[in-house]
Design an enzyme around this catalytic site. Structure first.
Site, PDB file in Angstrom:
ATOM      1  N   GLU A  45       0.825  -1.201   0.000  1.00  0.00           N
ATOM      2  CA  GLU A  45       0.000   0.000   0.000  1.00  0.00           C
ATOM      3  C   GLU A  45       0.867   1.262   0.000  1.00  0.00           C
ATOM      4  O   GLU A  45       1.864   1.334   0.725  1.00  0.00           O
ATOM      5  CB  GLU A  45      -0.872  -0.033   1.269  1.00  0.00           C
ATOM      6  CG  GLU A  45      -1.731   1.193   1.505  1.00  0.00           C
ATOM      7  CD  GLU A  45      -2.481   1.128   2.831  1.00  0.00           C
ATOM      8  OE1 GLU A  45      -3.488   1.839   2.970  1.00  0.00           O
ATOM      9  OE2 GLU A  45      -2.061   0.356   3.727  1.00  0.00           O
ATOM     10  N   LYS A 113      -9.462   2.744  -2.009  1.00  0.00           N
ATOM     11  CA  LYS A 113      -9.759   2.251  -0.664  1.00  0.00           C
ATOM     12  C   LYS A 113     -11.108   2.762  -0.176  1.00  0.00           C
ATOM     13  O   LYS A 113     -11.436   3.940  -0.343  1.00  0.00           O
ATOM     14  CB  LYS A 113      -8.636   2.690   0.290  1.00  0.00           C
ATOM     15  CG  LYS A 113      -8.603   1.994   1.644  1.00  0.00           C
ATOM     16  CD  LYS A 113      -7.316   2.374   2.360  1.00  0.00           C
ATOM     17  CE  LYS A 113      -7.138   1.654   3.694  1.00  0.00           C
ATOM     18  NZ  LYS A 113      -5.838   1.989   4.321  1.00  0.00           N
ATOM     19  N   CYS A 149      -5.686  -2.922   2.628  1.00  0.00           N
ATOM     20  CA  CYS A 149      -5.420  -2.857   4.075  1.00  0.00           C
ATOM     21  C   CYS A 149      -6.701  -2.916   4.907  1.00  0.00           C
ATOM     22  O   CYS A 149      -7.276  -3.981   5.084  1.00  0.00           O
ATOM     23  CB  CYS A 149      -4.588  -1.604   4.400  1.00  0.00           C
ATOM     24  SG  CYS A 149      -3.751  -1.685   6.014  1.00  0.00           S
ATOM     25  N   SER A 175       0.923  -1.786   7.344  1.00  0.00           N
ATOM     26  CA  SER A 175       0.468  -2.098   8.701  1.00  0.00           C
ATOM     27  C   SER A 175       1.654  -2.072   9.656  1.00  0.00           C
ATOM     28  O   SER A 175       2.532  -2.931   9.588  1.00  0.00           O
ATOM     29  CB  SER A 175      -0.198  -3.476   8.737  1.00  0.00           C
ATOM     30  OG  SER A 175      -0.669  -3.773  10.042  1.00  0.00           O
ATOM     31  N   LEU A 291      25.841   7.437  28.942  1.00  0.00           N
ATOM     32  CA  LEU A 291      25.832   6.109  29.553  1.00  0.00           C
ATOM     33  C   LEU A 291      26.011   6.285  31.051  1.00  0.00           C
ATOM     34  O   LEU A 291      27.087   6.658  31.517  1.00  0.00           O
ATOM     35  CB  LEU A 291      26.961   5.266  28.956  1.00  0.00           C
ATOM     36  CG  LEU A 291      26.879   3.753  29.143  1.00  0.00           C
ATOM     37  CD1 LEU A 291      25.628   3.197  28.486  1.00  0.00           C
ATOM     38  CD2 LEU A 291      28.124   3.093  28.562  1.00  0.00           C
ATOM     39  N   GLY A 294      23.196   2.837  34.425  1.00  0.00           N
ATOM     40  CA  GLY A 294      21.872   2.314  34.718  1.00  0.00           C
ATOM     41  C   GLY A 294      21.349   1.452  33.586  1.00  0.00           C
ATOM     42  O   GLY A 294      21.928   1.362  32.508  1.00  0.00           O
ATOM     43  N   SER A 297      19.974   3.295  29.859  1.00  0.00           N
ATOM     44  CA  SER A 297      21.021   3.664  28.902  1.00  0.00           C
ATOM     45  C   SER A 297      21.789   2.435  28.426  1.00  0.00           C
ATOM     46  O   SER A 297      22.258   2.391  27.286  1.00  0.00           O
ATOM     47  CB  SER A 297      21.978   4.706  29.494  1.00  0.00           C
ATOM     48  OG  SER A 297      22.660   4.208  30.626  1.00  0.00           O
ATOM     49  N   ASN A 373      17.956  19.255  38.778  1.00  0.00           N
ATOM     50  CA  ASN A 373      17.689  19.429  37.353  1.00  0.00           C
ATOM     51  C   ASN A 373      18.822  20.167  36.639  1.00  0.00           C
ATOM     52  O   ASN A 373      19.043  19.955  35.442  1.00  0.00           O
ATOM     53  CB  ASN A 373      16.372  20.174  37.148  1.00  0.00           C
ATOM     54  CG  ASN A 373      15.164  19.296  37.416  1.00  0.00           C
ATOM     55  OD1 ASN A 373      15.272  18.080  37.441  1.00  0.00           O
ATOM     56  ND2 ASN A 373      14.011  19.919  37.614  1.00  0.00           N
ATOM     57  N   THR A 397      17.005   8.305  26.540  1.00  0.00           N
ATOM     58  CA  THR A 397      16.963   6.953  27.116  1.00  0.00           C
ATOM     59  C   THR A 397      15.849   6.748  28.137  1.00  0.00           C
ATOM     60  O   THR A 397      15.934   5.831  28.949  1.00  0.00           O
ATOM     61  CB  THR A 397      18.320   6.628  27.774  1.00  0.00           C
ATOM     62  OG1 THR A 397      18.580   7.577  28.818  1.00  0.00           O
ATOM     63  CG2 THR A 397      19.453   6.680  26.765  1.00  0.00           C
ATOM     64  N   GLU A 402       8.884   6.226  33.001  1.00  0.00           N
ATOM     65  CA  GLU A 402       9.375   7.568  33.320  1.00  0.00           C
ATOM     66  C   GLU A 402       8.703   8.622  32.452  1.00  0.00           C
ATOM     67  O   GLU A 402       8.330   9.698  32.931  1.00  0.00           O
ATOM     68  CB  GLU A 402      10.892   7.609  33.121  1.00  0.00           C
ATOM     69  CG  GLU A 402      11.658   6.720  34.078  1.00  0.00           C
ATOM     70  CD  GLU A 402      13.137   6.603  33.733  1.00  0.00           C
ATOM     71  OE1 GLU A 402      13.881   6.040  34.554  1.00  0.00           O
ATOM     72  OE2 GLU A 402      13.531   7.076  32.653  1.00  0.00           O
ATOM     73  N   LYS A 521       5.596  17.677  28.802  1.00  0.00           N
ATOM     74  CA  LYS A 521       6.915  17.104  28.537  1.00  0.00           C
ATOM     75  C   LYS A 521       6.863  16.166  27.328  1.00  0.00           C
ATOM     76  O   LYS A 521       7.735  16.216  26.450  1.00  0.00           O
ATOM     77  CB  LYS A 521       7.427  16.339  29.759  1.00  0.00           C
ATOM     78  CG  LYS A 521       7.764  17.203  30.964  1.00  0.00           C
ATOM     79  CD  LYS A 521       8.403  16.354  32.054  1.00  0.00           C
ATOM     80  CE  LYS A 521       8.795  17.182  33.264  1.00  0.00           C
ATOM     81  NZ  LYS A 521       9.467  16.382  34.304  1.00  0.00           N
TER      82      LYS A 521
END
Length: 550
Positions: A45, A113, A149, A175, A291, A294, A297, A373, A397, A402, A521
């Site tokens: 498609e 379609k 589809c 799809s 990195l 944790g 990452s 921050n 990451t 989160e 955010k």
């Protein structure tokens, strides 16, 4: 009358907007189909434009260029198999999602379609007009019906095709992957086969496009729903399928049945392919990431190496005095196993300079989240500087847990161009790391064996922005948090539904509040791999200003 028909299925990877290259892929597939003695080659498609072109398809110059490319393809491929290829089609004042049949140097038939999906990531009702269901077309001895589809997810289009003489259902698709989607597709297509009594070909594209990855996994069903051919998930490939006329109608000859991996492998492969194609199609050959030592990452770094190769991945440790010795050791150990370039860039001096600059303004106020921050945003600033200097795309990451509750710093650890784990909850991140340590596939560019140090998987998650900080200081344990988020986000459950399943009401209300107030955010977050049907971006669109609470 001939009793045999060879159909070449081109499960290929187009690029949105690269009409000439997409036409080139179609021509190469046609060449191979002609060499194999095929009667027809089918492409997915909207292949000529790539899928999903979104509002780009409404631009007159764009859909006119697409049609011109299809006409040129028809002229160039006059002597050989017919071609079926998807693209936009303007008729009068209406723009359609269409599938063009090319034969003898011209367009001989156009399918339009009927059902236009307007849910999840799809906005087709915004850009296309619905067409009335049409009838089949003939290629050699075979009358083919093509529900495009979504049309195959409803029985009216396939019923009309069967009633008007179709002998085979050929379904071109764009799809995208989501967890469990392959099984859902096959179940729905078996229903169409049982209802119509016709064999069915389900042809899907492969490749990444922004947040989505198309997983291919095309297949062929014989009447009764028996699987005759299974093409591999995620791989670009061509398959020749032979059909034979029998007293009971046309039947597909049994062909190859590719292995279909489990859902964890599908998720991991989707992250690898989406990142690989996002980089290739946006022109970034290399990436970098912070990195931390944790687990998030660590997984992103591993996915990046599997997608791009170690020589195209830069990992950077940006420690402060709150970074534990274990994190320093674990990050370095991971980088060494992966074989990536690894830098250490301490942030203490820059942080002290920022704090000193702000000290006169902040005098008399206690330290709080602001100072935490600042550390995160300094890391983002430094990583973006390296991205600019080295021409490497920064990966972010943050996992889905989160991202959902805003446990991430905007313009800090959220800075970056792409996030492979954006739609993977924290508990599943742990599962993915364990899976990768025990699995290696030929589509992975990274090493086999235990790649992610066990200590990274075992240690309690921490942002390490203050002494002895743990994620559970601010959030419920991740197994509890993810269970609540899965209900609120993926199942649109109410607070009462969550409480009825045993969750504490105050905890659920807190998570609900964080989910809503973090919308701003997510609105500014990098795109990332879509793994579910409730991913943050086009699947789930909420207002930023929102005073409603359950």
């Amino acid at each position: 009358m001939a009793d045999a028909f060879r159909l070449t299925l081109a499960q290929l990877n187009p690029t949105v907007g690269n009409i000439d290259a997409n036409a080139g892929q179609a021509r190469a597939a046609w060449d191979e189909a002609r060499a194999a003695g095929a009667d027809m080659v089918a492409l997915p498609e909207m292949f000529i434009t790539g899928y999903d072109p979104q509002d780009l398809v409404q631009k007159p110059a764009f859909h006119q260029a697409a049609l011109a490319a299809i006409e040129a393809l028809a002229a160039a491929c006059a002597d050989g198999p017919a071609i079926g290829i998807g693209g936009p089609y303007m008729k009068g004042a209406s723009l359609y999602n269409a599938w063009f049949i090319l034969s003898g140097g011209r367009i001989v038939h156009i399918v339009r379609k009927h059902h236009l999906p307007n849910d999840n990531v799809f906005d087709e009702a915004r850009v296309f007009a619905p067409a009335n269901p049409g009838g089949p077309y003939s290629i050699g001895p075979l009358r083919i019906g093509t529900p495009i589809c979504e049309d195959a997810w409803h029985d009216d289009v396939t019923e009309t095709l069967e009633e008007t003489g179709a002998e085979l259902l050929l379904v071109p698709n764009g799809s995208p992957y989501s967890r469990g989607r392959l099984e859902m597709r096959q179940t729905m297509m078996v229903a169409r086969v049982v209802e119509t009594g016709l064999p069915l070909v389900y042809l899907n594209m492969v490749g990444g496009q922004d947040d989505q990855v198309f997983d291919g996994a095309s297949f062929v069903l014989n009447p009764g729903g028996a699987l005759a051919v299974q093409m591999p998930p995620f791989d670009a490939t061509l398959t020749h399928v032979d059909f034979t006329r029998t007293p009971e109608g046309w039947r597909a000859t049994e062909g190859g049945k590719a292995h279909v991996p489990d859902l964890m492998e599908q998720d991991y492969r989707a992250m690898v392919e989406s990142l690989r194609d996002y980089c290739a199609k946006t022109g970034f050959g290399k990436v970098l990431l912070g990195l931390s030592g944790g687990i998030d990452s660590a997984l992103v770094a591993t996915v990046a190496v599997d997608a791009l190769g170690a020589g195209n991945v830069r990992c950077v440790m940006l420690p402060s005095e709150y970074t534990s010795p274990h994190s320093l050791e674990d990050a370095k150990a991971l980088a060494e196993v992966l074989g990536v370039h690894y830098d250490t860039v301490p942030i203490a001096q820059a942080r002290d300079a920022v704090n000193a600059t702000l000290a006169p303004l902040f005098a008399g106020r206690d330290e709080d989240l602001t100072e935490e921050n600042i550390q995160s945003r300094l890391r983002g600033l430094l990583l973006m500087a390296m991205s600019n200097k080295f021409g490497e795309m920064l990966l972010t990451t943050g996992n889905k847990s989160e991202v959902a509750v805003g446990y991430a710093t905007i313009y800090g650890d959220m800075a970056g161009g792409y996030n492979p784990i954006k739609d993977m909850y924290k508990t599943r991140v742990f599962d993915a790391c364990r899976w990768r340590n025990g699995a290696h596939r030929d589509w992975m560019a990274g090493p086999g064996g235990t790649v992610i140090p066990q200590r990274i998987i075992d240690k309690p998650p921490s942002a390490e922005l203050r002494p002895d900080q743990k994620d559970e200081d601010s959030l419920p344990p991740y197994d509890e948090l993810d269970a609540i988020l899965e209900m609120l986000v993926d199942r649109d459950a109410s607070v009462e539904d969550c409480v009825a399943e045993g969750h504490d009401r105050d905890t659920v209300k807190k998570i609900e509040h964080l989910l809503y107030v973090s919308e701003y955010k997510r609105f500014q977050a990098a795109p990332g791999t879509r793994l579910s049907m409730h991913a943050f971006w086009r699947d789930r669109r909420y207002p930023i200003v929102n005073h409603w609470r359950d």
